[in-house]
Design a protein around this motif. Structure first.
Motif, short mmCIF file in Angstrom:
data_model
loop_
_atom_site.label_atom_id
_atom_site.label_comp_id
_atom_site.label_asym_id
_atom_site.label_seq_id
_atom_site.Cartn_x
_atom_site.Cartn_y
_atom_site.Cartn_z
N THR A 195 18.72 40.94 48.09
CA THR A 195 18.26 40.37 46.95
C THR A 195 17.57 41.44 45.89
OG1 THR A 195 15.99 40.47 48.33
CG2 THR A 195 17.31 38.48 48.13
N PRO A 196 18.54 42.08 45.08
CA PRO A 196 18.17 43.22 44.33
C PRO A 196 17.49 42.49 43.16
CG PRO A 196 20.62 42.51 43.93
CD PRO A 196 20.33 41.94 45.29
N ALA A 197 17.54 41.28 42.61
CA ALA A 197 16.83 40.85 41.44
C ALA A 197 15.38 41.01 41.80
CB ALA A 197 17.13 39.29 41.35
N LEU A 198 14.84 41.11 43.04
CA LEU A 198 13.48 41.21 43.36
C LEU A 198 13.24 42.76 43.58
CD1 LEU A 198 12.66 38.22 45.58
CD2 LEU A 198 12.15 38.20 43.08
N SER A 199 14.07 43.51 44.39
CA SER A 199 13.99 44.83 44.79
C SER A 199 14.38 45.75 43.54
CB SER A 199 14.63 45.13 45.95
OG SER A 199 15.95 45.05 45.70
N ARG A 200 15.32 45.53 42.80
CA ARG A 200 15.60 46.64 41.84
C ARG A 200 15.74 45.56 40.50
NH1 ARG A 200 16.56 48.59 46.72
NH2 ARG A 200 16.27 50.82 46.88
N PRO A 201 15.18 44.93 39.92
CA PRO A 201 15.27 44.35 38.67
C PRO A 201 15.71 45.17 37.44
CG PRO A 201 12.92 44.25 39.29
CD PRO A 201 13.47 44.88 40.30
N GLY A 202 15.35 46.26 37.30
CA GLY A 202 15.89 47.04 36.16
C GLY A 202 17.11 47.47 36.53
N ASP A 203 17.30 48.17 37.58
CA ASP A 203 18.64 48.61 37.76
C ASP A 203 19.73 47.60 37.71
OD1 ASP A 203 17.53 51.12 38.22
OD2 ASP A 203 17.54 51.05 40.57
N LEU A 204 19.43 46.18 38.23
CA LEU A 204 20.37 45.17 38.10
C LEU A 204 20.75 44.68 36.80
CD1 LEU A 204 22.23 43.10 39.55
CD2 LEU A 204 20.25 41.73 39.93
N ALA A 205 19.55 44.53 36.01
CA ALA A 205 19.58 44.21 34.51
C ALA A 205 20.51 45.58 33.74
CB ALA A 205 18.20 44.33 33.92
N ASP A 206 20.32 46.43 33.99
CA ASP A 206 21.19 47.56 33.38
C ASP A 206 22.43 47.41 33.70
OD1 ASP A 206 19.16 48.99 32.29
OD2 ASP A 206 18.86 50.32 33.66
N ARG A 207 23.02 47.07 34.91
CA ARG A 207 24.08 46.84 35.24
C ARG A 207 24.81 45.51 34.67
NH1 ARG A 207 26.87 49.68 39.38
NH2 ARG A 207 25.57 51.27 40.21
N LEU A 208 23.92 44.61 34.69
CA LEU A 208 24.69 43.10 33.80
C LEU A 208 24.78 43.50 32.45
CD1 LEU A 208 22.02 40.54 35.53
CD2 LEU A 208 24.30 41.27 36.05
N VAL A 209 23.94 44.03 32.01
CA VAL A 209 23.98 44.30 30.49
C VAL A 209 25.21 45.38 30.29
CG1 VAL A 209 22.94 45.45 28.26
CG2 VAL A 209 21.57 43.76 29.92
N GLY A 210 25.39 46.19 31.10
CA GLY A 210 26.43 47.24 30.87
C GLY A 210 27.73 46.57 30.99
N TYR A 211 28.05 45.49 31.90
CA TYR A 211 29.39 45.02 32.00
C TYR A 211 29.51 44.02 30.64
CZ TYR A 211 29.31 45.36 37.27
OH TYR A 211 29.26 46.22 38.41
N ARG A 212 28.56 43.59 30.35
CA ARG A 212 28.71 42.91 29.01
C ARG A 212 29.18 43.82 28.02
NH1 ARG A 212 26.49 43.11 24.24
NH2 ARG A 212 26.46 41.27 22.95
#
Length: 212
Positions: A195-212
């Protein structure tokens, strides 16, 4: 600005994504995280997708993100909306016409070596946040999970797979293999559990935006 359409997993609610949504806003992007009708015995995968599509409304520049069981819903959404990208996070990756209940045996999950753990979802989530996640969770109806997915072919949308190196539910070697066998994709990896959206939300957001 893109709209990230965030699809939660089994027995969960859109709140799961709230920390990632804050991170996406800080990076200049919109997002929605609808509650799927996962506790409704009358709802199946098609109804899950319908609830997401209804929440999208007239938004454009869509990035569809599916977490865990949300991997079954995301491609159904992509069949019906114009999406620039689909991102699957610690996902189940369905084959055409496959039922959720058939997924585990079909992918060899039950034959994958793994150590037993008391907590396979929130082992790296702060305790108070994990407790709130459990309190907000809903019972996952299994009434219609034996029905084949209406997906007949993987949608023609660029797809990324992001897996979690410390995932206790879906071991990393298993996830690598399934992504390769089903999509011909070498997945990217992030530290942390299921569940990285709770444990590492900043890192996950960076990945999502980076993919975009």
């Amino acid at each position: 600005m893109s709209t990230f359409v965030l699809i939660h997993g089994a027995g969960d609610v859109g709140w799961y994504w709230h920390l990632v949504q804050a991170e996406l806003r800080a990076r200049g992007h919109d997002s929605i995280a609808p509650d799927l009708p996962c506790d409704d015995d009358a709802a199946g995968l098609a109804e899950y997708a319908d609830s997401v599509i209804s929440a999208i409304g007239d938004r454009t520049d869509l990035v569809i993100v599916g977490q865990s069981l949300g991997g079954f819903t995301a491609p159904l959404v992509c069949e019906q909306v114009s999406a620039r990208l689909m991102i699957l996070v610690a996902p189940l990756i369905p084959a055409p016409g496959e039922a959720v209940t058939a997924y585990w045996a079909a992918t060899g999950w039950d034959r994958e070596p793994r150590e037993p753990h008391d907590d396979v979802f929130y082992q790296d989530v702060p305790p108070e946040l994990a407790a709130e996640a459990r309190a907000r969770g809903r019972a996952q109806s299994e009434t219609r999970l034996g029905e084949p997915t209406p997906m007949r072919a993987w949608p023609a949308v660029p797809t990324k797979v992001l897996i979690c190196r410390d995932d206790r539910l879906l071991p990393v070697a298993y996830q690598r293999r399934v992504a390769r066998e089903r999509l011909g994709i070498v997945p990217d990896e992030i530290d942390g559990g299921h569940t990285p959206a709770l444990s590492r939300p900043g890192d996950l957001a960076d990945r999502l935006v980076g993919y975009r």
